[in-house]
Design an enzyme around this catalytic site. Structure first.
Site, PDB file in Angstrom:
ATOM      1  CG  HIS A 293      -1.888  -0.956   1.416  1.00 26.34           C
ATOM      2  ND1 HIS A 293      -2.673  -1.328   0.372  1.00 26.34           N
ATOM      3  CD2 HIS A 293      -2.313  -1.668   2.488  1.00 26.34           C
ATOM      4  CE1 HIS A 293      -3.524  -2.242   0.797  1.00 26.34           C
ATOM      5  NE2 HIS A 293      -3.323  -2.475   2.068  1.00 26.34           N
TER       6      HIS A 293
ATOM      7  CG  HIS B 245      -7.419   1.741   1.505  1.00 28.95           C
ATOM      8  ND1 HIS B 245      -6.090   1.607   1.134  1.00 28.95           N
ATOM      9  CD2 HIS B 245      -7.968   0.512   1.392  1.00 28.95           C
ATOM     10  CE1 HIS B 245      -5.865   0.345   0.799  1.00 28.95           C
ATOM     11  NE2 HIS B 245      -6.978  -0.344   0.947  1.00 28.95           N
TER      12      HIS B 245
ATOM     13  CD  GLU C  44      -3.612   2.427  -3.296  1.00 28.28           C
ATOM     14  OE1 GLU C  44      -3.784   1.195  -3.315  1.00 28.28           O
ATOM     15  OE2 GLU C  44      -3.991   3.179  -4.212  1.00 28.28           O
TER      16      GLU C  44
ATOM     17  CB  CYS D   9      -3.976  -1.496 -10.113  1.00 28.36           C
ATOM     18  SG  CYS D   9      -3.419  -3.172 -10.293  1.00 28.36           S
TER      19      CYS D   9
ATOM     20  CB  SER E 284     -10.956 -11.406   1.429  1.00 31.43           C
ATOM     21  OG  SER E 284     -10.874 -11.136   0.061  1.00 31.43           O
ATOM     22  CB  SER E 285     -14.332  -6.626   0.307  1.00 30.13           C
ATOM     23  OG  SER E 285     -13.160  -6.015  -0.115  1.00 30.13           O
TER      24      SER E 285
HETATM   25  S1  SF4 Z   1      -0.693  -4.861  -8.320  1.00 31.16           S
HETATM   26 FE1  SF4 Z   1      -2.420  -3.437  -8.208  1.00 31.16          FE
HETATM   27  S2  SF4 Z   1      -3.798  -4.268  -6.631  1.00 31.16           S
HETATM   28 FE2  SF4 Z   1      -1.817  -5.260  -6.395  1.00 31.16          FE
HETATM   29  S3  SF4 Z   1      -0.719  -4.028  -4.886  1.00 31.16           S
HETATM   30 FE3  SF4 Z   1      -0.126  -3.223  -6.896  1.00 31.16          FE
HETATM   31  S4  SF4 Z   1      -1.559  -1.588  -7.290  1.00 31.16           S
HETATM   32 FE4  SF4 Z   1      -2.430  -2.796  -5.616  1.00 31.16          FE
END
Ligand code: SF4
Length: 282
Positions: A77, A127, A129, A191, A219-220
């Site tokens: 994150h 969150h 992140e 992503c 886990s959602s």
């Molecule tokens: S690949 Fe995508 S979902 Fe996985 S940690 Fe990186 S940004 Fe987050």
């Protein structure tokens, strides 16, 4: 024995896989207890596996308890610049396992806030992140959960997104901002990991007799995969690991085609155990 098909995209995303591998590598390198800033992943089996390898989660509020030279790993994150600097000030060895896609957001936010843009983040303000991203513009970002804005916004804006946001909400955000802003820079930093997992689960569950969705109960993203699969394939089950496969279920499905998918916090070894049992190899 069942015919098993694994979804094209299932289990750990690139960033999480990388962070877990990094933690194990660092453990080997230093041969002492390793700490992660917050849990590396929300999956009980993985947490237990990491603890067995002397890798423990620690909260930021507890870092005073650590000693100089202790090793701490930043999870996928990411964190703010200030947090990293603070860890270093404590004399800790900081290993940065921030997902490169998240680092890319940090760099953009840092650069454009320095250039006088006001940062907008689409995401959940609680969150980790998003908290981390906001820390790259002196915690000055306007954060929107749904692309709407109550307050008056400045005219020069740079907008980014939390990596797990939906495209639809992103489009709405940019559209709303374009009517307010005179100068708008929009970086779509979503992503695709979550989306491609859902797409694969949707496709596969239309072609099999039974679906097994593997992942944490809380886990959602796993729950979402279960709902998608269940809508196409009524014979869908959600399990956390292979221990939850009953003899009856294995027997009932022995001549059937079974599709398997897994949430982003499910490691390969748990998926493999389930496949092996369904294929009669265990
Ligand atoms: S690949 Fe995508 S979902 Fe996985 S940690 Fe990186 S940004 Fe987050």
């Amino acid at each position: 024995m069942s015919k098993v098909i694994l979804a094209e995209n299932a289990g750990f995303c690139f960033g999480v896989q990388r962070a877990v591998e990094e933690a194990l590598k660092v453990k080997k390198q230093y041969s002492k207890k390793i700490y992660t800033l917050g849990p590396l992943i929300h999956n009980n089996d993985v947490v237990m596996y990491l603890e067995k390898n002397d890798i423990y989660a620690i909260d930021y509020s507890e870092i005073d308890k650590l000693n100089e030279g202790d090793v701490i790993l930043i999870r996928s994150h990411g964190v703010s610049k200030e947090v990293t600097e603070n860890l270093e000030k404590h004399g800790l060895i900081v290993v940065n396992a921030t997902c490169p896609y998240v680092t890319n957001i940090h760099k953009k936010v840092n650069k454009y806030s320095d250039l006088g843009y006001n940062i907008v983040i689409l995401g959940d303000d609680k969150h980790p992140e998003v908290v981390g991203i906001n820390g790259w513009c002196n915690n000055s970002a306007v954060i929107t959960k749904d692309g709407t804005f109550n307050d008056k916004l400045p005219k020069k804006i740079c907008v980014v997104s939390q990596t797990t946001e939906k495209e639809e909400t992103w489009k709405k955000t940019v559209s709303n901002l374009s009517s307010i802003s005179k100068e708008l820079l929009a970086f779509n930093t979503i992503c695709s990991a979550t989306e491609v997992r859902q797409k694969s689960a949707n496709e596969l569950s239309q072609t099999v007799d039974t679906m097994i969705v593997i992942g944490g109960r809380n886990s959602s993203n796993t729950t979402k995969l279960y709902q998608i699969a269940k809508a196409n394939c009524p014979n869908t089950i959600h399990i956390e690991n292979s221990k939850e496969l009953t003899k009856e279920f294995i027997e009932e499905n022995k001549d059937k085609t079974v599709g398997i998918t897994a949430g982003a916090s499910t490691p390969d070894w748990i998926i493999k155990e389930v496949i092996d049992i369904m294929e009669g190899k265990n």
